[in-house]
Design a protein around this motif. Structure first.
Motif, mmCIF file in Angstrom:
data_model
loop_
_atom_site.group_PDB
_atom_site.id
_atom_site.type_symbol
_atom_site.label_atom_id
_atom_site.label_comp_id
_atom_site.label_asym_id
_atom_site.label_seq_id
_atom_site.Cartn_x
_atom_site.Cartn_y
_atom_site.Cartn_z
ATOM 1 N N GLY A 252 -11.394 47.392 20.191
ATOM 2 C CA GLY A 252 -11.104 48.432 21.104
ATOM 3 C C GLY A 252 -9.567 48.117 22.068
ATOM 4 O O GLY A 252 -9.253 49.111 22.748
ATOM 5 N N LYS A 253 -9.050 47.056 21.973
ATOM 6 C CA LYS A 253 -7.803 46.706 22.698
ATOM 7 C C LYS A 253 -6.782 46.686 21.759
ATOM 8 O O LYS A 253 -6.753 45.993 20.899
ATOM 9 C CB LYS A 253 -8.176 45.479 23.575
ATOM 10 N N THR A 254 -5.571 47.246 22.335
ATOM 11 C CA THR A 254 -4.274 46.992 21.485
ATOM 12 C C THR A 254 -3.468 45.727 22.105
ATOM 13 O O THR A 254 -3.280 45.768 23.062
ATOM 14 C CB THR A 254 -3.517 48.287 21.880
ATOM 15 N N LEU A 255 -3.456 44.829 21.155
ATOM 16 C CA LEU A 255 -2.742 43.425 21.127
ATOM 17 C C LEU A 255 -1.401 43.535 20.694
ATOM 18 O O LEU A 255 -1.397 43.918 19.692
ATOM 19 C CB LEU A 255 -3.619 42.396 20.976
ATOM 20 N N GLU A 256 -0.605 42.774 21.586
ATOM 21 C CA GLU A 256 1.006 42.506 20.606
ATOM 22 C C GLU A 256 0.857 41.211 20.539
ATOM 23 O O GLU A 256 0.601 40.494 21.580
ATOM 24 C CB GLU A 256 2.075 42.882 21.893
ATOM 25 N N LEU A 257 1.266 40.789 19.427
ATOM 26 C CA LEU A 257 1.156 39.079 19.126
ATOM 27 C C LEU A 257 2.727 39.036 18.747
ATOM 28 O O LEU A 257 3.543 39.425 18.001
ATOM 29 C CB LEU A 257 0.517 39.089 17.879
ATOM 30 N N LEU A 258 3.413 38.063 19.434
ATOM 31 C CA LEU A 258 4.521 37.553 19.496
ATOM 32 C C LEU A 258 4.458 35.870 19.134
ATOM 33 O O LEU A 258 3.916 35.253 19.963
ATOM 34 C CB LEU A 258 5.408 37.766 20.627
ATOM 35 N N THR A 259 5.641 35.496 18.204
ATOM 36 C CA THR A 259 5.811 34.130 18.042
ATOM 37 C C THR A 259 7.170 33.705 18.079
ATOM 38 O O THR A 259 8.142 34.399 17.107
ATOM 39 C CB THR A 259 4.953 33.693 16.801
ATOM 40 N N TYR A 260 7.514 32.575 18.796
ATOM 41 C CA TYR A 260 9.038 32.212 18.741
ATOM 42 C C TYR A 260 8.797 30.635 18.431
ATOM 43 O O TYR A 260 8.112 29.729 18.741
ATOM 44 C CB TYR A 260 9.529 32.201 20.213
ATOM 45 N N PRO A 261 9.787 30.453 17.352
ATOM 46 C CA PRO A 261 9.948 28.764 17.108
ATOM 47 C C PRO A 261 10.627 28.327 18.148
ATOM 48 O O PRO A 261 11.637 28.774 18.847
ATOM 49 C CB PRO A 261 10.904 29.021 15.899
ATOM 50 N N VAL A 262 10.228 26.822 18.246
ATOM 51 C CA VAL A 262 10.962 25.847 19.085
ATOM 52 C C VAL A 262 11.879 24.781 18.320
ATOM 53 O O VAL A 262 10.999 24.013 17.373
ATOM 54 C CB VAL A 262 10.015 25.170 20.237
ATOM 55 N N MET A 263 12.948 24.632 18.374
ATOM 56 C CA MET A 263 13.945 23.891 17.621
ATOM 57 C C MET A 263 14.198 22.660 18.097
ATOM 58 O O MET A 263 14.208 22.626 19.493
ATOM 59 C CB MET A 263 15.041 24.723 17.146
ATOM 60 N N ASP A 264 14.346 21.749 17.332
ATOM 61 C CA ASP A 264 14.870 20.231 17.880
ATOM 62 C C ASP A 264 16.253 20.325 17.785
ATOM 63 O O ASP A 264 16.876 21.107 17.361
ATOM 64 C CB ASP A 264 14.322 19.235 17.189
ATOM 65 N N GLY A 265 16.992 18.993 18.066
ATOM 66 C CA GLY A 265 18.138 18.815 17.900
ATOM 67 C C GLY A 265 18.640 18.945 16.527
ATOM 68 O O GLY A 265 20.112 19.360 16.159
ATOM 69 N N ASN A 266 18.181 18.702 15.522
ATOM 70 C CA ASN A 266 18.486 19.005 14.081
ATOM 71 C C ASN A 266 18.132 20.103 13.331
ATOM 72 O O ASN A 266 18.119 20.498 12.057
ATOM 73 C CB ASN A 266 17.859 17.845 13.350
ATOM 74 N N ASN A 267 17.860 21.319 14.485
ATOM 75 C CA ASN A 267 17.681 22.789 13.936
ATOM 76 C C ASN A 267 16.025 22.698 13.188
ATOM 77 O O ASN A 267 16.130 23.503 12.338
ATOM 78 C CB ASN A 267 18.753 23.382 13.301
ATOM 79 N N HIS A 268 15.568 21.772 13.210
ATOM 80 C CA HIS A 268 14.174 21.817 12.736
ATOM 81 C C HIS A 268 13.069 22.341 13.631
ATOM 82 O O HIS A 268 13.085 21.925 14.934
ATOM 83 C CB HIS A 268 13.788 20.570 12.309
ATOM 84 N N ILE A 269 11.867 23.005 13.033
ATOM 85 C CA ILE A 269 10.950 23.459 14.093
ATOM 86 C C ILE A 269 10.031 22.412 14.434
ATOM 87 O O ILE A 269 9.530 21.616 13.653
ATOM 88 C CB ILE A 269 10.248 24.755 13.403
ATOM 89 N N LYS A 270 10.043 22.306 15.804
ATOM 90 C CA LYS A 270 8.970 21.079 16.103
ATOM 91 C C LYS A 270 7.848 21.721 16.713
ATOM 92 O O LYS A 270 6.744 20.890 16.947
ATOM 93 C CB LYS A 270 9.712 20.259 17.207
ATOM 94 N N ALA A 271 7.782 23.148 17.093
ATOM 95 C CA ALA A 271 6.705 23.529 17.620
ATOM 96 C C ALA A 271 6.794 25.085 17.792
ATOM 97 O O ALA A 271 7.885 25.707 17.340
ATOM 98 C CB ALA A 271 6.527 23.178 19.082
ATOM 99 N N PHE A 272 5.797 25.951 18.301
ATOM 100 C CA PHE A 272 5.788 27.359 18.399
ATOM 101 C C PHE A 272 5.399 27.642 19.703
ATOM 102 O O PHE A 272 4.492 27.162 20.172
ATOM 103 C CB PHE A 272 4.950 28.040 17.184
#
Length: 672
Positions: A252-272
Motif C-alpha cells: 500500500g506504500k508508493t516507493l521510489e527506487l533509485l540506484t547510482y553507480p560509484v566509479m573508481d579511477g579507471n571508470n569501473h564500477i566498484k560499488a552502488f
C-alpha cells in the motif's frame, strides 16, 4: 710559514719597552708583530681597532695603577691572553693578577728571553686551544640545535599524524552520523548485490540489525527473491552503468527506487548507492494539489457562467414582477408570468450556488459564536429530517469566536444535513459538533492548504452508507452526484466547499463504505468582540421618492428595467450605457443628482472609476454599486469594504427600491 703572533705592549717606560722589543727581535721578529702604547687609554683604543694574540701589560701606567689596568683590558678584550709586567716589589700584585685572569706575570729585572718567549708561546697555544674549544663548542651547539630541530620536526610529524588520524576518525563518525540521519533507506552494494552498509532508516524498515544485513544479498532482503529481479533499477544500472529509477507499490506504500553507480579511477564500477524513498505522502499531496487546481478551474468557469446569467435573470425576474403588478390575478396570463418568475428564482438559486462554489459571491461577515448558528438551525433541521434519524448537537460551551456570514453558514449546515439525511434512508444518527482546535505544523504538512494556528471546528457526521475513496475524491465537484437525476443537482456539497473556502476555512471528509461519513470544517479563530444583534424589519410598503438618479449599466435590457422600476416609483432617472456617457450626463445636467447606480464591470470605464470622478464633479452624490461578481475594486476576497452600498444581482424590484431608499436616507453618504 707560521702565522706571526700579534702582540700589544702597553708600557710607559721606554727602556723596558726597548728591552722587550730587543728580546722579541732576538727571538726572531718574523714570528712576532709588536705594537706599543705608552698609556692605558691608547692601548684600549688599539684593542677596539685591532685583534691581538696577547697583551703585555705594565701595571704601573701614568693613567692607571695596579689591577685596575688589568680589569680595563679584560673588559675591552675578554678573550685575549694578558701577561702582566710588574716590578720586583710587585710580585704579590702579579700573583693576584693571575688570580684575576692574567695568563702569566713577569717581574721586571728578572725577565729572561726564554721566560718571555715561553709565556708568549704559552699564551698563543692557550688562545689556539681556546679557539679550538670555541669552534668545537659551536659545532656541538650547532649539532644540538640540528638535533633539536630534527626532534621538533619529528614531534610535529607525529602530531600531524595523530591529528590526521583523529580527523579521519571524526570524519568517519560524522559520515556514519549523517548516513544514519538520512530519513530514506540508503544501501551501499557491491556489484554482486552484496550489501556493504545500510543506514538506520533501512534497518528500521527491515526490522533487523546491521550484523544481520551486511553481507546479505539485497534481492533476498528487499524483494524476497532468490535472484535479481528485472524491475529493480539496480539490475538496469549494473547493465548500462547509468543511474536507474523506478516506482513500485509495496504493502500500500508508493516507493521510489533509485540506484547510482560509484566509479573508481579507471571508470569501473566498484560499488552502488541504492536509495528507497517512501513518497506515499508526497503523491497524496500532489493529488490534492491537482484536485484543488481542477476545482479552481471549474470554479472560474462556473463563476463566469453565473455572472453572465445574473444580468439575464435580473431582467427576467424584474419584468415578471412588473408584469404581475400590472395584471389582475384573474388575468389569463397571470399564472404564466408567475411560472416565469418562479423559474427565474430557481435559476437565481442555481447561479448563487455556482457563485458560492467559485467563491465569487458577496459575503457580509460578522463576529459571532458558531454555537448560535447551529442552535438556530436545529429546529429547522428537525423538521426536514425523518423521525427515524436522531439529531444530536454537541456544542462546546467555551467555543471561540469566528467571523463569517451567518446566512451562508446556515446554508452550509442545511446542505450537509440534507446530504446526511439522504445517506440514511433506513434511519440513523446525525451529529452536529463544535469544538476549539489547534492545528500544528505536522497537520499542516499533511494538509498543505491549512496554516498552523487556532481554529473553531464544526463537524457534521452521520451513520449512513458512507463513501469509497473514488467518490470522496470528487465529492466537492459541481454537478457530481451519486443520487438519481430527479433527486439532486450535484451542487449541494460544492456550494458548501465554496462558502467554507471563501470564509477562510478548510473542509475535509472522512468516510468508509458502510461506516458513515463525517465532514469537518475548520474556521479561523478571531479575537474581535461579538457584534450586537440586529432587529429584522417587518414587511413595509414599497418606498417611493422624487430624487434624481443617474443609472450607468452597459446591459440595455437591465438598464431599461432599472429605469422603469425607478420611474414608476416617482424618481427622475438619467440613463447611461457606458461610464464616459454617465460623466457627460452628470456634467450637462443642470439640477442635482442625488444618487448614482452603477454596474461595477462595464466596457471602458468601470463603475469604481465613474464613482470617483463623479465625486469630484458632484461631491454630494451618493453611490450604489450593483454587480453579480466579486472581482471588483470594492470587494476584497468576497467581503465588502466598510461604508460601501452594494446590491448583488440578480435582484427583484422590491430589493432595488428598498436599497435605493436606504442609501438616500442614510445619515452620511457611503464612501466610494
Amino acid at each position: 710559514m707560521k702565522t706571526p703572533v700579534k702582540i700589544l705592549l702597553i708600557e710607559d717606560n721606554p727602556a723596558d719597552a726597548r728591552l722587550v722589543k730587543e728580546w722579541l727581535k732576538e727571538a726572531g721578529v718574523e714570528q712576532f708583530q709588536l705594537e706599543h702604547a705608552e698609556r692605558l687609554d691608547s692601548g684600549l683604543k688599539l684593542l677596539t681597532e685591532k685583534d691581538f694574540d696577547a697583551v703585555l701589560l705594565d701595571l704601573g701606567l701614568p693613567d692607571s695603577q695596579g689591577l685596575g689596568a688589568l680589569k680595563a683590558v679584560r673588559t675591552q678584550a675578554p678573550a685575549t691572553p694578558i701577561v702582566v709586567l710588574t716590578g720586583l716589589s710587585d710580585e704579590a700584585v702579579g700573583m693576584r693578577a693571575v688570580q684575576e685572569g692574567a695568563q702569566d706575570y713577569l717581574i721586571k729585572g728578572e725577565i729572561q728571553e726564554s721566560h718571555l718567549i715561553r709565556s708568549l708561546h704559552y699564551a698563543r697555544e692557550r688562545r689556539r686551544m681556546e679557539e679550538v674549544l670555541r669552534r668545537n663548542n659551536e659545532e656541538l651547539s650547532a649539532a644540538n640545535e640540528e638535533l633539536a630541530t630534527t626532534e621538533e620536526e619529528l614531534r610535529s610529524q607525529v602530531d600531524e599524524l595523530l591529528r590526521a588520524e583523529e580527523a579521519l576518525r571524526q570524519a568517519s563518525a560524522n559520515w556514519q552520523t549523517t548516513f544514519d540521519a538520512i530519513g530514506d533507506t540508503v544501501v551501499l552494494l557491491k556489484p554482486d548485490h552484496e550489501i556493504i552498509e545500510i543506514n538506520q532508516a533501512g534497518l528500521k524498515a527491515l526490522k533487523k540489525t546491521r550484523e544481520e544485513v551486511v553481507g546479505e544479498k539485497c534481492y533476498r532482503l528487499f524483494h524476497k527473491a532468490d535472484a535479481p529481479i528485472e524491475e529493480c533499477p539496480f539490475t538496469k544500472t549494473l547493465a548500462n552503468h547509468q543511474a536507474g529509477f523506478s516506482e513500485v507499490i509495496v504493502d500500500g506504500k508508493t516507493l521510489e527506487l533509485l540506484t547510482y553507480p560509484v566509479m573508481d579511477g579507471n571508470n569501473h564500477i566498484k560499488a552502488f548507492t541504492h536509495i528507497i524513498k517512501d513518497v506515499t505522502g508526497r503523491r497524496s499531496m500532489e493529488e490534492q494539489f491537482l484536485q484543488a487546481q481542477k476545482m479552481e478551474a471549474v470554479g472560474r468557469l462556473a463563476g463566469g457562467v453565473a455572472h453572465d446569467f445574473n444580468n439575464l435573470l435580473t431582467a427576467i425576474m424584474g419584468y415578471s414582477e412588473l408584469a404581475l403588478d400590472a395584471l389582475p390575478e384573474d388575468h389569463p396570463e397571470h399564472n404564466h408570468i408567475e411560472e416565469i418568475r418562479k423559474a427565474g428564482e430557481r435559476a437565481a438559486a442555481l447561479t448563487r450556488q455556482l457563485l458560492a462554489f467559485s467563491r465569487k459571491q458577496i459575503l457580509q461577515p460578522e463576529v459571532l459564536c458558531l454555537n448560535e448558528v447551529v442552535s438556530g438551525m436545529t429546529k429547522m433541521l428537525r423538521r426536514m429530517i425523518p423521525e427515524d434519524v436522531e439529531l444530536v448537537a454537541v456544542l462546546d460551551p467555551a467555543l471561540d469566536r469566528v467571523k463569517l456570514d451567518p446566512m451562508q453558514m446556515e446554508q452550509v449546515l442545511m446542505n450537509l444535513a440534507v446530504n446526511a439525511r439522504d445517506a440514511m434512508p433506513q434511519g440513523g444518527k446525525l451529529t452536529l459538533e463544535t469544538a476549539n482546535a489547534e492545528l500544528d505544523l505536522a497537520y499542516s504538512r499533511s494538509h498543505p492548504e491549512v496554516q498552523p494556528g487556532h481554529y473553531v471546528m464544526l463537524a457534521v457526521s452521520d451513520t449512513g452508507c458512507g463513501m469509497d475513496e473514488a467518490t470522496q475524491a470528487r465529492i466537492f465537484e459541481p454537478f457530481f452526484t451519486t443520487k438519481e437525476k430527479s433527486k439532486g443537482t450535484g451542487l449541494g456539497l460544492s456550494t458548501v466547499y465554496g462558502i467554507v473556502k471563501q470564509s477562510g476555512g478548510s473542509i475535509f471528509v472522512y468516510s468508509e463504505p458502510g461506516k458513515g461519513t463525517a465532514f469537518k470544517i475548520y474556521l479561523p479563530r478571531v479575537e474581535e468582540v461579538l457584534e450586537p444583534k440586529r432587529e429584522s424589519a417587518g414587511p413595509r410598503e414599497l418606498p417611493k421618492g422624487a430624487e434624481t438618479i443617474l443609472v450607468a449599466e452597459d446591459d440595455e435590457t437591465l438598464r431599461r428595467l432599472i429605469y422603469e422600476i425607478l420611474q414608476s416609483s416617482g424618481y427622475a432617472v438619467l440613463e447611461a450605457g457606458r461610464g464616459e456617457e454617465a460623466l457627460r450626463l452628470a456634467g450637462e445636467h443642470a439640477g442635482p443628482i442625488h444618487l448614482l447606480i452603477t454596474d461595477m464591470v462595464m466596457p471602458g470605464m468601470g463603475g469604481r472609476e465613474v464613482a470617483v470622478r463623479l465625486a469630484a464633479l458632484r461631491p454630494g452624490t451618493r453611490v450604489l454599486f450593483v454587480s453579480g461578481y466579486t472581482d471588483d475594486a470594492i470587494v476584497r476576497h468576497g467581503v465588502l469594504e466598510r461604508g460601501v452600498a452594494f446590491l448583488q444581482k440578480p435582484f427583484v424590484p422590491e430589493a432595488l427600491l428598498r436599497k435605493v431608499r436606504e442609501v438616500l436616507d442614510a445619515p452620511e453618504g457611503p464612501g466610494v
